[in-house]
Design a protein around this motif. Structure first.
Motif, PDB file in Angstrom:
ATOM      1  N   UNK A 374       0.815  -1.213   0.000  1.00 18.90           N
ATOM      2  CA  UNK A 374       0.000   0.000   0.000  1.00 18.90           C
ATOM      3  C   UNK A 374       0.846   1.260   0.000  1.00 18.90           C
ATOM      4  N   UNK A 375       1.958   1.234   0.733  1.00 17.00           N
ATOM      5  CA  UNK A 375       2.853   2.391   0.751  1.00 17.00           C
ATOM      6  C   UNK A 375       3.457   2.640  -0.629  1.00 17.00           C
ATOM      7  N   UNK A 376       3.824   1.566  -1.309  1.00 13.81           N
ATOM      8  CA  UNK A 376       4.353   1.725  -2.665  1.00 13.81           C
ATOM      9  C   UNK A 376       3.285   2.298  -3.588  1.00 13.81           C
ATOM     10  N   UNK A 377       2.059   1.823  -3.468  1.00  9.07           N
ATOM     11  CA  UNK A 377       0.978   2.327  -4.321  1.00  9.07           C
ATOM     12  C   UNK A 377       0.706   3.804  -4.048  1.00  9.07           C
ATOM     13  N   UNK A 400      -1.554  -5.003 -17.993  1.00 13.94           N
ATOM     14  CA  UNK A 400      -1.225  -6.343 -17.501  1.00 13.94           C
ATOM     15  C   UNK A 400       0.240  -6.455 -17.067  1.00 13.94           C
ATOM     16  N   UNK A 401       0.555  -5.775 -15.982  1.00 18.43           N
ATOM     17  CA  UNK A 401       1.931  -5.776 -15.488  1.00 18.43           C
ATOM     18  C   UNK A 401       1.903  -5.351 -14.025  1.00 18.43           C
ATOM     19  N   UNK A 402       3.050  -5.469 -13.366  1.00 19.64           N
ATOM     20  CA  UNK A 402       3.188  -5.040 -11.975  1.00 19.64           C
ATOM     21  C   UNK A 402       2.795  -3.564 -11.866  1.00 19.64           C
ATOM     22  N   UNK A 403       2.245  -3.148 -10.703  1.00 19.45           N
ATOM     23  CA  UNK A 403       1.839  -1.739 -10.563  1.00 19.45           C
ATOM     24  C   UNK A 403       2.934  -0.741 -10.899  1.00 19.45           C
ATOM     25  N   UNK A 404       4.165  -1.066 -10.602  1.00 20.16           N
ATOM     26  CA  UNK A 404       5.250  -0.136 -10.962  1.00 20.16           C
ATOM     27  C   UNK A 404       5.258   0.094 -12.475  1.00 20.16           C
ATOM     28  N   UNK A 405       5.224  -1.007 -13.226  1.00 21.44           N
ATOM     29  CA  UNK A 405       5.296  -0.903 -14.679  1.00 21.44           C
ATOM     30  C   UNK A 405       4.019  -0.299 -15.247  1.00 21.44           C
ATOM     31  N   UNK A 406       2.893  -0.597 -14.602  1.00 19.37           N
ATOM     32  CA  UNK A 406       1.635  -0.011 -15.053  1.00 19.37           C
ATOM     33  C   UNK A 406       1.671   1.505 -14.930  1.00 19.37           C
ATOM     34  N   UNK A 407       2.180   1.992 -13.817  1.00 22.19           N
ATOM     35  CA  UNK A 407       2.266   3.449 -13.637  1.00 22.19           C
ATOM     36  C   UNK A 407       3.208   4.058 -14.671  1.00 22.19           C
ATOM     37  N   UNK A 408       4.290   3.365 -14.958  1.00 21.70           N
ATOM     38  CA  UNK A 408       5.233   3.858 -15.962  1.00 21.70           C
ATOM     39  C   UNK A 408       4.562   3.993 -17.322  1.00 21.70           C
TER      40      UNK A 408
END
Length: 812
Positions: A374-377, A400-408
């Motif tokens: 949650x902190x990362x999000x 369709x990827x990890x939240x980090x990659x989705x945000x990118x």
């Protein structure tokens, strides 16, 4: 529950599709791997004598073969989760089957929890079936029965099929002392080919081990033996080739990861060689990083693998460990939900809406790991400060990827880097396109981007992996509505785009090449010869997870301007006025910082401001006025005031003269000088000040009026000439030709203090010093007169100068 080869995956759905209770609704069956989903779909279609996409179809992340009349849909876990998030009622679906549920993959657990919640709240008629060969039946039955809204509440029914597994002989074959795994496996495979019949399926932990065993076996196997690798990272054609039966008269050795452990029948296999290892993700809660770790497999996994040898005929399983060690191995590996990064789960649960403690998980997610997710999000902008999902977070769910990659991918749409972001997301979400030992590969992400875009060739690049990556990147772009164009990609922007996904993994280089410090304060490194070793800043995408000094496996260089552009809200610009020795002046130092990390520093001439004035004043204070230009007029003015101040100190005068000594002026710089520095930005400008004017203007009335009376600059002589006074000593003094004092009978004074007279000859040579002119006239003048008359006969030398006419020459 049924043993391997009993027909769970391909026969159960075909049997259930005709049940009356299904009433024409679809069956959705989850498979944990893409290869298994494809294989199951093709096998069931074959059994029906139909094409894939008719009654039976499948959908994976990269491929969809489902037709209008499809009744059985085999999907990977992420597909079901997306369907549930889009419409929790799952319209048109009557049964959801979770195959190989024992594997306890995170997406399986999430899909199961959401499906159970949908059944409890929206679809009480939805049927859920879990299938496995080694699952813990009692706990799973209790989980599936929980929340049912009927008279049968309680553990769900369990069905056990013994199947018709052929006998399997277990042979224990631990490596010799000091023997490497690859060498031991190679010897065991060659032994099995000599002593046993059938094809060989070898289980290895990863693609690296597969490659090394392949290279070791290739020159040693008999001519009628073919070698095939089998892994999720391979192309569909390569996977199908490995699964196809051997032609008559030939044998094969399939070198596989755990992808062949369940749901697949590798035709012709009667020999299994099990290395007894698996590569699993492990999340380090202290570093917030996940790394793949090689671990010993469980007893349940060993049984699954051995079962591959007895699918069609009796077989043999070689285990590369001892029987004694086997008894000490865990019955099951830990559920993935307890071992990995849970940022993706936290995002899914926030979008779903049901509190985590009200969902039915086989193992609940660890609270601390979920909180870190949650902190990362929140850092990525997917959560607000109350940990409610934001519009950005909902958009991220569609990638369709990890939240980090989705945000990118989402953020890059505003930076003209959309295609690059999709390529990076595809690259990081799959295996590296460069082949070889991780320690031997360069860490530079931009190098891989240049290979993908065709701008550069690399001897270790896997062309098939590159093609798959491009297809995957195109799919991501399609899902987010981005126009994909490889020619549009600028590899030099890799670091700037990657930072959108990993803002917490920015690192700055230390003094030594290859040594970095992460934004978190932890150390990081690359080999000294790596292309990134001399970069000032890098962004880390893949690290080995070491807590003290992690190795950067994949990273990209970035410059300070790109950091500031991406993380502008977090970047602080500090303005400091300092003394520059080289310029010998005040300069403004602009330092951009990200927390404790200095991004860059620039030096420029400062602008006019109160701070600049204060800095100039402080410099003058430190140097004790050395930077000021003291003209003779300004120096004399200071001396005159200082003289009056001394002369009147004990006079009882109501007037107070300022202290213009060095220490006095230093002490009062803010009063007498600061107002005149307004608008100035350099010491050169300060040095140009007319200090005499500045000081004189600082004398309050009536001191300015009294100054010339008490300490005049000149004395008017009887001759009409002006005598310049010197106030540098304890008493005022003046040098004067003695003839100019003729007619002067009273000794000149300033502020009541006698002026010390340095008497000179007509040739300006010293005659005498006196502070008593009448006394000199009356005394030693007679002797001086004789000497002067002899030396300068044309000049007049009166007997009584005090009454003589003030002239130098005799009358003609």
């Amino acid at each position: 529950m049924a043993p391997p080869g009993a027909g769970k995956t391909t026969l159960v759905p075909l049997r259930l599709i005709h049940e009356r209770w299904l009433d024409g609704l679809k069956i959705v069956m989850l498979e944990p791997r893409r290869l298994a989903a494809r294989a199951a779909g093709h096998r069931m279609a074959f059994l029906l004598g139909e094409d894939v996409g008719d009654t039976v179809g499948y959908q994976t992340r990269d491929e969809r073969r489902i037709g209008r009349n499809t009744r059985i849909e085999v999907v990977t876990e992420g597909v079901l989760t997306r369907r549930l998030q889009h419409d929790p009622e799952l319209p048109g679906t009557g049964l959801v089957i979770f195959d190989e549920v024992h594997e306890r993959n995170l997406p399986t657990d999430v899909g199961l929890a959401l499906a159970l919640d949908a059944r409890r709240t929206l679809r009480p008629d939805l049927k859920i079936l879990a299938m496995s060969a080694t699952a813990q039946a009692e706990s799973l039955a209790a989980l599936l029965g929980n929340g049912r809204q009927d008279a049968e509440a309680g553990p769900c029914p369990s069905i056990v099929s013994e199947g018709r597994t052929h006998p399997i002989e277990i042979r224990w074959s631990p490596p010799g002392k000091g023997q490497r795994l690859e060498q031991s496996v190679t010897e065991t495979v060659l032994l099995a080919l000599r002593n046993d019949i059938g094809d060989v399926l070898v289980f290895l932990p990863g693609i690296g081990e597969i490659t090394r065993v392949y290279q070791a076996l290739d020159p040693l196997v008999p001519a009628n033996v073919d070698l095939y690798p089998l892994a999720g990272a391979l192309s569909l054609a390569e996977q199908d080739h490995a699964l196809a039966p051997s032609p008559p008269g030939r044998r094969r050795v399939v070198l596989s990861t755990d992808i062949a452990e369940t749901s697949l029948t590798v035709a012709g296999v009667r020999i299994v060689v099990d290395a007894g290892q698996a590569r699993v993700p492990r999340y380090d809660i202290r570093t917030g990083m996940t790394r793949l770790t090689t671990v010993a497999t469980s007893r349940a996994s060993a049984d699954q693998r051995a079962g591959r040898a007895g699918r069609t005929e009796p077989g043999v399983a070689y285990r590369m460990w001892s029987k004694l060690e086997h008894s000490t191995r865990r019955a099951h590996l830990e559920a993935e939900i307890t071992q990995v990064d849970l940022a993706g789960l936290a995002l899914e649960l926030a979008a779903w809406g049901t509190p985590v403690d009200q969902l039915s998980f086989p193992d609940p997610p660890p609270p601390r790991t979920l909180a870190q997710g949650g902190e990362l999000l929140e850092l990525l902008g997917a959560f607000d400060s109350e940990h409610h999902i934001t519009a950005v977070g909902r958009a991220m769910l569609n990638v369709p990827a990890h939240p980090r990659l989705a945000r990118m991918v989402i953020d890059a749409q505003g930076h003209h880097d959309q295609s690059l972001a999709c390529v990076i997301a595809a690259l990081l979400d799959d295996r590296d396109i460069l082949r070889g030992r991780a320690d031997d590969l360069p860490a530079d992400l931009s190098l891989r981007i240049r290979v993908v875009t065709g701008r550069e060739r690399h001897e270790r690049a896997d062309r098939g992996a590159v093609d798959r990556l491009v297809r995957r990147a195109r799919d991501i772009a399609r899902r987010v509505g981005v126009t994909f164009d490889l020619d549009d990609i600028n590899p030099d922007r890799s670091g700037a785009v990657l930072l959108l996904a990993y803002p917490d993994r920015l690192a700055v280089r230390r003094s030594q090449p290859g040594q970095f410090q992460l934004r978190t304060g932890a150390g990081a490194w690359v080999a000294k010869g790596d292309p990134l070793a001399n970069e000032t800043f890098v962004v880390a995408a893949d690290v080995d997870g070491d807590r003290k000094n992690t190795r950067l496996r994949l990273a990209a260089g970035i410059d300070a301007d790109e950091v500031a552009a991406a993380l502008g809200d977090a970047v602080e610009t500090r303005h400091t006025l300092v003394w520059d020795r080289e310029r010998n002046d005040i300069v403004e130092r602009l330092e951009r910082r990200l927390g404790n990390m200095k991004l860059d520093e620039r030096v420029r001439r400062p602008g006019a401001s109160v701070a600049t004035t204060d800095a100039l004043i402080e410099r003058l204070r430190v140097t004790r006025l050395a930077a000021l230009h003291w003209s003779p007029a300004a120096t004399q003015l200071r001396q005159r005031v200082e003289f009056i101040r001394r002369a009147t100190a004990n006079s009882g005068s109501a007037q107070t003269w300022p202290d213009w000594s060095d220490s006095g002026l230093v002490r009062t710089l803010d009063q007498w000088l600061a107002p005149y520095l307004d608008g100035m930005t350099s010491m050169t400008e300060v040095a140009s000040l007319n200090l005499a004017t500045v000081l004189r203007a600082g004398l309050q009335w009536p001191l300015g009026r009294d100054l010339d009376d008490l300490a005049p600059m000149h004395l008017e002589l009887a001759s009409g000439r002006q005598l310049l006074l010197d106030y540098s000593g304890d008493q005022p003094s003046a040098s004067v030709r003695v003839q100019d004092l003729f007619g002067t009978g009273v000794h000149p004074t300033a502020a009541g203090v006698r002026v010390v007279l340095h008497l000179l000859s007509p040739a300006d040579r010293p005659i005498q010093i006196t502070a008593d002119l009448p006394g000199f006239w009356a005394g030693s003048w007679a002797e001086v007169r004789k000497d002067m008359a002899g030396r300068y006969p044309k000049h007049q030398w009166p007997i009584d100068p005090s009454t003589a006419a003030p002239k130098r020459m005799k009358d003609r």
